[in-house]
Design a protein around this motif. Structure first.
Motif, PDB file in Angstrom:
ATOM      1  N   LYS A 132     -12.678  79.804 -97.907  1.00 59.63           N
ATOM      2  CA  LYS A 132     -12.404  80.532 -96.665  1.00 59.63           C
ATOM      3  C   LYS A 132     -13.554  80.329 -95.675  1.00 59.63           C
ATOM      4  O   LYS A 132     -13.323  80.114 -94.475  1.00 59.63           O
ATOM      5  N   ALA A 133     -14.779  80.391 -96.168  1.00 56.23           N
ATOM      6  CA  ALA A 133     -15.955  80.189 -95.307  1.00 56.23           C
ATOM      7  C   ALA A 133     -15.977  78.773 -94.748  1.00 56.23           C
ATOM      8  O   ALA A 133     -16.290  78.571 -93.562  1.00 56.23           O
ATOM      9  N   GLU A 134     -15.660  77.801 -95.581  1.00 55.25           N
ATOM     10  CA  GLU A 134     -15.653  76.411 -95.123  1.00 55.25           C
ATOM     11  C   GLU A 134     -14.615  76.205 -94.017  1.00 55.25           C
ATOM     12  O   GLU A 134     -14.897  75.545 -93.005  1.00 55.25           O
ATOM     13  N   LYS A 135     -13.430  76.773 -94.187  1.00 54.12           N
ATOM     14  CA  LYS A 135     -12.398  76.665 -93.150  1.00 54.12           C
ATOM     15  C   LYS A 135     -12.847  77.353 -91.870  1.00 54.12           C
ATOM     16  O   LYS A 135     -12.624  76.846 -90.768  1.00 54.12           O
ATOM     17  N   ALA A 136     -13.479  78.510 -92.019  1.00 53.05           N
ATOM     18  CA  ALA A 136     -13.985  79.220 -90.836  1.00 53.05           C
ATOM     19  C   ALA A 136     -15.033  78.384 -90.106  1.00 53.05           C
ATOM     20  O   ALA A 136     -15.031  78.323 -88.872  1.00 53.05           O
ATOM     21  N   LEU A 137     -15.906  77.749 -90.858  1.00 55.69           N
ATOM     22  CA  LEU A 137     -16.920  76.886 -90.234  1.00 55.69           C
ATOM     23  C   LEU A 137     -16.283  75.724 -89.489  1.00 55.69           C
ATOM     24  O   LEU A 137     -16.718  75.362 -88.392  1.00 55.69           O
ATOM     25  N   GLN A 138     -15.246  75.137 -90.068  1.00 51.25           N
ATOM     26  CA  GLN A 138     -14.552  74.020 -89.411  1.00 51.25           C
ATOM     27  C   GLN A 138     -13.892  74.459 -88.110  1.00 51.25           C
ATOM     28  O   GLN A 138     -13.737  73.671 -87.189  1.00 51.25           O
ATOM     29  N   ALA A 147     -19.823  86.242 -93.289  1.00 51.18           N
ATOM     30  CA  ALA A 147     -19.360  87.399 -94.068  1.00 51.18           C
ATOM     31  C   ALA A 147     -18.886  86.961 -95.459  1.00 51.18           C
ATOM     32  O   ALA A 147     -19.202  87.609 -96.462  1.00 51.18           O
ATOM     33  N   SER A 148     -18.132  85.877 -95.516  1.00 52.29           N
ATOM     34  CA  SER A 148     -17.619  85.388 -96.808  1.00 52.29           C
ATOM     35  C   SER A 148     -18.744  84.939 -97.721  1.00 52.29           C
ATOM     36  O   SER A 148     -18.790  85.300 -98.905  1.00 52.29           O
ATOM     37  N   LEU A 149     -19.665  84.144 -97.186  1.00 52.47           N
ATOM     38  CA  LEU A 149     -20.768  83.634 -98.000  1.00 52.47           C
ATOM     39  C   LEU A 149     -21.768  84.734 -98.330  1.00 52.47           C
ATOM     40  O   LEU A 149     -22.356  84.732 -99.411  1.00 52.47           O
ATOM     41  N   GLY A 150     -21.949  85.674 -97.409  1.00 53.53           N
ATOM     42  CA  GLY A 150     -22.880  86.777 -97.653  1.00 53.53           C
ATOM     43  C   GLY A 150     -22.452  87.634 -98.828  1.00 53.53           C
ATOM     44  O   GLY A 150     -23.273  88.051 -99.648  1.00 53.53           O
ATOM     45  N   LEU A 151     -21.167  87.903 -98.941  1.00 53.24           N
ATOM     46  CA  LEU A 151     -20.647  88.689-100.061  1.00 53.24           C
ATOM     47  C   LEU A 151     -20.908  87.970-101.390  1.00 53.24           C
ATOM     48  O   LEU A 151     -21.281  88.604-102.374  1.00 53.24           O
ATOM     49  N   ILE A 152     -20.741  86.657-101.377  1.00 51.97           N
ATOM     50  CA  ILE A 152     -21.002  85.870-102.594  1.00 51.97           C
ATOM     51  C   ILE A 152     -22.468  85.998-102.988  1.00 51.97           C
ATOM     52  O   ILE A 152     -22.784  86.292-104.146  1.00 51.97           O
ATOM     53  N   ALA A 153     -23.355  85.796-102.023  1.00 55.64           N
ATOM     54  CA  ALA A 153     -24.796  85.807-102.321  1.00 55.64           C
ATOM     55  C   ALA A 153     -25.312  87.188-102.695  1.00 55.64           C
ATOM     56  O   ALA A 153     -26.119  87.319-103.626  1.00 55.64           O
ATOM     57  N   LYS A 154     -24.869  88.215-101.980  1.00 52.55           N
ATOM     58  CA  LYS A 154     -25.419  89.557-102.184  1.00 52.55           C
ATOM     59  C   LYS A 154     -24.845  90.271-103.401  1.00 52.55           C
ATOM     60  O   LYS A 154     -25.545  91.062-104.040  1.00 52.55           O
ATOM     61  N   TYR A 155     -23.579  90.034-103.697  1.00 56.05           N
ATOM     62  CA  TYR A 155     -22.930  90.830-104.743  1.00 56.05           C
ATOM     63  C   TYR A 155     -22.298  90.016-105.873  1.00 56.05           C
ATOM     64  O   TYR A 155     -22.515  90.319-107.038  1.00 56.05           O
ATOM     65  N   MET A 156     -21.514  89.028-105.515  1.00 59.39           N
ATOM     66  CA  MET A 156     -20.703  88.353-106.524  1.00 59.39           C
ATOM     67  C   MET A 156     -21.538  87.532-107.506  1.00 59.39           C
ATOM     68  O   MET A 156     -21.328  87.623-108.721  1.00 59.39           O
ATOM     69  N   VAL A 157     -22.465  86.736-107.001  1.00 61.00           N
ATOM     70  CA  VAL A 157     -23.328  85.968-107.899  1.00 61.00           C
ATOM     71  C   VAL A 157     -24.223  86.898-108.719  1.00 61.00           C
ATOM     72  O   VAL A 157     -24.300  86.740-109.950  1.00 61.00           O
ATOM     73  N   PRO A 158     -24.889  87.886-108.104  1.00 57.05           N
ATOM     74  CA  PRO A 158     -25.708  88.788-108.928  1.00 57.05           C
ATOM     75  C   PRO A 158     -24.914  89.521-110.014  1.00 57.05           C
ATOM     76  O   PRO A 158     -25.410  89.689-111.132  1.00 57.05           O
ATOM     77  N   VAL A 159     -23.687  89.929-109.710  1.00 54.93           N
ATOM     78  CA  VAL A 159     -22.862  90.593-110.725  1.00 54.93           C
ATOM     79  C   VAL A 159     -22.621  89.636-111.888  1.00 54.93           C
ATOM     80  O   VAL A 159     -22.757  90.005-113.060  1.00 54.93           O
ATOM     81  N   ASN A 160     -22.278  88.390-111.584  1.00 52.72           N
ATOM     82  CA  ASN A 160     -22.044  87.424-112.661  1.00 52.72           C
ATOM     83  C   ASN A 160     -23.314  87.106-113.435  1.00 52.72           C
ATOM     84  O   ASN A 160     -23.254  86.880-114.646  1.00 52.72           O
ATOM     85  N   ILE A 161     -24.452  87.098-112.772  1.00 50.89           N
ATOM     86  CA  ILE A 161     -25.714  86.869-113.487  1.00 50.89           C
ATOM     87  C   ILE A 161     -25.949  87.991-114.488  1.00 50.89           C
ATOM     88  O   ILE A 161     -26.238  87.741-115.668  1.00 50.89           O
ATOM     89  N   VAL A 162     -25.820  89.227-114.036  1.00 50.23           N
ATOM     90  CA  VAL A 162     -26.042  90.375-114.930  1.00 50.23           C
ATOM     91  C   VAL A 162     -25.050  90.351-116.087  1.00 50.23           C
ATOM     92  O   VAL A 162     -25.428  90.493-117.252  1.00 50.23           O
ATOM     93  N   LEU A 163     -23.770  90.153-115.782  1.00 51.00           N
ATOM     94  CA  LEU A 163     -22.759  90.103-116.838  1.00 51.00           C
ATOM     95  C   LEU A 163     -23.023  88.948-117.801  1.00 51.00           C
ATOM     96  O   LEU A 163     -22.877  89.097-119.018  1.00 51.00           O
TER      97      LEU A 163
END
Length: 179
Positions: A132-138, A147-163
């Protein structure tokens, strides 16, 4: 199918455990590297569009690398869960608990499998958001991409790291349970 999994594990135990461990290490380690090394370097790029493009590209590369490992991880988890006989040690043919400790281990295996599956679903959501972010950039929509990439960096990746770290710890615990 059960017999096939038991036999496969019996004949290829070392390879299956190795593939499981290397898959977990690659997936979790890749996320740690992205979040704590690459993310910091990308933040130094002053041009917002270029920074977001590089972040989207970096995530695409990570997802391309880890996807086969995620599949291997889940397949080897099933083979090991059946091959190690957790259910057989815990329950009789009628489903009655025959050993409380074995039952706790069997439940722990399910918890670990659930963690990996939650992580896989989260990975799929991250891939969706990255696309979605890539399409928005295009389309020149930097705010949507941010917003799309920020959610990944701030929450989604850290959640997966902890899990992922929790799942790896549980795996070590389960390995030691039969030592």
């Amino acid at each position: 199918m059960k017999e096939f999994l038991i036999e496969t594990f019996a004949h290829h135990r070392t390879l299956i455990v190795f593939l499981h461990v290397i898959s977990a290490v690659t997936w979790v380690g890749g996320m740690i590297a992205i979040r704590f090394a690459t993310h910091q370097s990308l933040a130094m790029i002053t041009d917002p569009k270029l920074r977001l493009e590089r972040a989207a590209h970096t995530l695409k590369r990570l997802f391309t690398i880890v996807t086969p490992f995620v599949i291997i991880l889940i397949v080897t988890a099933v083979i090991m869960a059946v091959g190690l006989g957790f259910r057989a040690a815990a329950l009789d043919a009628s489903g009655n608990v025959i050993d409380a400790y074995a039952m706790s281990l069997y439940n722990t295996v399910h918890i670990k499998e659930a963690i990996w599956l939650i992580m896989a679903v989260n990975l799929g959501a991250m891939m969706f958001r990255r696309n979605k972010a890539e399409k928005a950039l295009q389309q020149g929509d930097i705010e949507t991409a941010k917003a799309s990439l920020g959610l990944i960096a701030k929450y989604m990746v850290p959640v997966n790291i902890v899990l992922g770290v929790i799942a790896i710890y549980i795996g070590v615990f389960l390995r030691g349970a039969y030592a």
